[in-house]
Scaffold this active site. Structure first.
Site, PDB file in Angstrom:
ATOM      1  N   LYS A  24       0.837  -1.195   0.000  1.00 18.69           N
ATOM      2  CA  LYS A  24       0.000   0.000   0.000  1.00 18.69           C
ATOM      3  C   LYS A  24       0.879   1.253   0.000  1.00 18.69           C
ATOM      4  CE  LYS A  24      -3.749  -1.939   2.843  1.00 18.69           C
ATOM      5  NZ  LYS A  24      -4.879  -1.747   1.918  1.00 18.69           N
ATOM      6  N   ARG A  48     -10.423 -11.535   1.731  1.00 24.04           N
ATOM      7  CA  ARG A  48     -11.293 -12.589   1.201  1.00 24.04           C
ATOM      8  C   ARG A  48     -10.630 -13.960   1.277  1.00 24.04           C
ATOM      9  NH1 ARG A  48     -11.786  -9.480  -4.320  1.00 24.04           N
ATOM     10  NH2 ARG A  48     -11.445  -7.812  -2.797  1.00 24.04           N
TER      11      ARG A  48
END
Length: 507
Positions: free
Chosen positions: A273, A347
């Protein structure tokens, strides 16, 4: 933690550090609601004081006055309820919840608070008490000095409603949500997979809740085939954990599985990130914190529903052992997944837990996660998204969450988007293209929800699935702006009130 009580006494006669009353805005001027119960001298004094200070009574505006004649409380807070008329009290519980929270946030050393806001129903009383409890939350500061005592010690709601169980429920919910907030606000060097698991174990022991806690370490996860959570956590010196919290009351009327994303820090992995985007990534375990707090509250309230919480705990870091884009991972149950972006890690851990939860054949599975930035693009920072394989479950959760003060909006899982997860390299890719990212994440998760035991597929039809809903709280789990209503800066505890209310509907 604050205690909560209801009182039918005249609010002006109650001993308190602060008395909270409501006002509406009439032509831009703050006007006390009729039926406030204050003596004429107090009402006249407050009317003059509000005019002098230029108060407007816009929603959540708080005006404070001392030495109000005829009132036993040391201070009177007049909180705005928005536009209205003196004879028409707001009935929307959310208006009352936010007003009570806004008033509580302004208190500093006023430990005993009486709230005399319009509460004609049990729902309204709950909203006022919950708002005051949540508004009094303070972040636990890590300091060399002694930590300050909680600002609010006693919350009394002045009301004619008589409900003996209501105050107790508010106390349990308020304490559970505050624990959730404490977990989310804890720095990631102090809260990591094992310490999170320890915190859950300690809390259950401390509260003597009838909950069984099991913790799977990296060896047990490898033996159980939990490839997703292992892949995400393999680059961290702090290895992943899967915590199971089980509450099984006698005569349970339903069995519900709750699955929470618990990424204790998300660097993005090899798909790292930007630095600024990491500043709030200690909150990426807010879903797991909400599940832990909900199971605890359900057990304390003895909700007659069996609940199993699955906390998927991992730290998404990067080193020479980090999982990579293009890796193919074998998940719990054998499904193979091609990794396309290591920053779509939530996920992966959730899919393993959904597969595990399905094996116990619950009546429904609800997962909650700070899953996608696309959720914030679609719905902003205050509204969660709800997706499901069951239309009725989706609509019910959205309605219950909104009614509990946690706004949710139902979203679809379009069949045409499933093709975006096709790959020649595995059973499924874990991420689609840039379009509909929140929805394709939900579609991916749906693939890991199992078939009810004994269910058979109709000829030419896919196998039925256990009713399942996915709640994306990427926006509302964390407030990086100014406090508002009963919502502080930082962790919000979003999801606890909604999930507890959903469990209660199954009862």
């Amino acid at each position: 933690m604050p205690t909560v009580a209801l009182s039918s006494s005249d609010p002006a006669t109650l001993s308190a550090d602060a008395l909270v009353i409501g006002a509406v805005s009439v032509d831009g001027t703050a006007t006390l609601l009729r039926g406030h119960g204050l003596p004429r001298s107090a009402a006249s004094h407050l009317k003059s004081a509000l005019e002098t200070t230029g108060a407007t009574a816009k929603a959540e505006e708080v005006s404070s006055f001392v030495a109000v004649p005829g009132v036993k409380a040391k201070r009177v807070l007049v909180v705005g309820l928005g536009t209205g008329t003196p004879s028409t009290a707001p009935t929307d519980p959310e208006v009352l919840r936010r007003a009570a929270g806004a008033a509580a946030r302004t208190l500093k050393k006023e430990a005993k608070v009486v709230l005399a806001l319009p509460t004609a129903s049990a729902e309204g009383v709950s909203a006022v008490a919950e708002g005051a409890y949540a508004g009094g939350y303070d972040v636990r500061r890590l300091t060399s000095k002694d930590a300050p005592a909680p600002r609010i010690d006693t919350i009394t709601v002045a009301t004619g409603v008589d409900d003996g169980a209501l105050a107790g429920r508010v106390e349990v919910l308020g304490a559970a949500r505050a624990w959730c907030q404490d977990l989310v606000n804890t720095p990631p060097n102090l809260l990591y997979p094992q310490s999170f698991a320890d915190a859950v174990t300690d809390k259950v022991r401390e509260t003597k809740a009838r909950i069984t806690v099991e913790v799977m370490d990296e060896k047990a996860l490898a033996k159980g085939g939990f490839g997703g959570i292992l892949a995400v956590g393999q680059a961290s010196a702090r290895q992943p954990r899967l915590v199971t919290m089980t509450y099984k009351p006698r005569g349970a009327k339903a069995s519900i599985a709750l699955v929470g994303k618990g990424i204790t820090f998300d660097s993005g992995g090899l798909c790292i990130k930007p630095a600024a985007s990491m500043l709030t990534m200690k909150c990426d375990m807010a879903g797991a914190a909400a599940v832990a707090a909900t199971v605890l509250a359900a057990a304390q309230l003895k909700v007659p529903v069996a609940v199993t919480g699955y906390l998927c705990l991992a730290e998404n870091m990067l080193n020479g052992n980090a999982y990579r884009p293009s890796d193919v991972v074998t998940m719990r149950g054998g499904t193979t997944v091609e990794v396309l972006n290591t920053d779509a890690e939530g996920r992966m851990v959730m899919a393993d837990a959904l597969a595990l939860a399905s094996e116990s054949n619950p009546d429904a599975i609800i997962d909650i996660a700070t899953l996608t930035g696309a959720q914030m693009i679609a719905l902003g920072n205050r509204v969660a998204a709800v997706m499901a394989n069951d239309d009725a479950l989706r609509e019910t959760i959205a309605a219950i969450g909104t009614g509990a003060g946690e706004p949710m909006w139902p979203m679809p899982l379009p069949e045409d988007l499933r093709a975006a997860l096709d790959t020649p390299n595995a059973d499924i890719a874990h991420k689609g293209d840039q379009w509909g990212g929140m929805l394709t994440a939900g579609i991916f998760l749906s693939e890991f929800v199992g078939t009810p035991k004994g269910a058979k597929a109709e000829p030419g039809m896919p196998a039925p699935r256990i009713p399942w809903a996915h709640v994306d709280i990427a926006g509302p789990a964390w407030n990086d702006k100014a406090p508002w209503g009963h919502t502080p800066k930082g962790a919000t505890g979003f999801g606890v009130a909604a999930l507890l209310s959903v469990l209660e509907t199954y009862a």
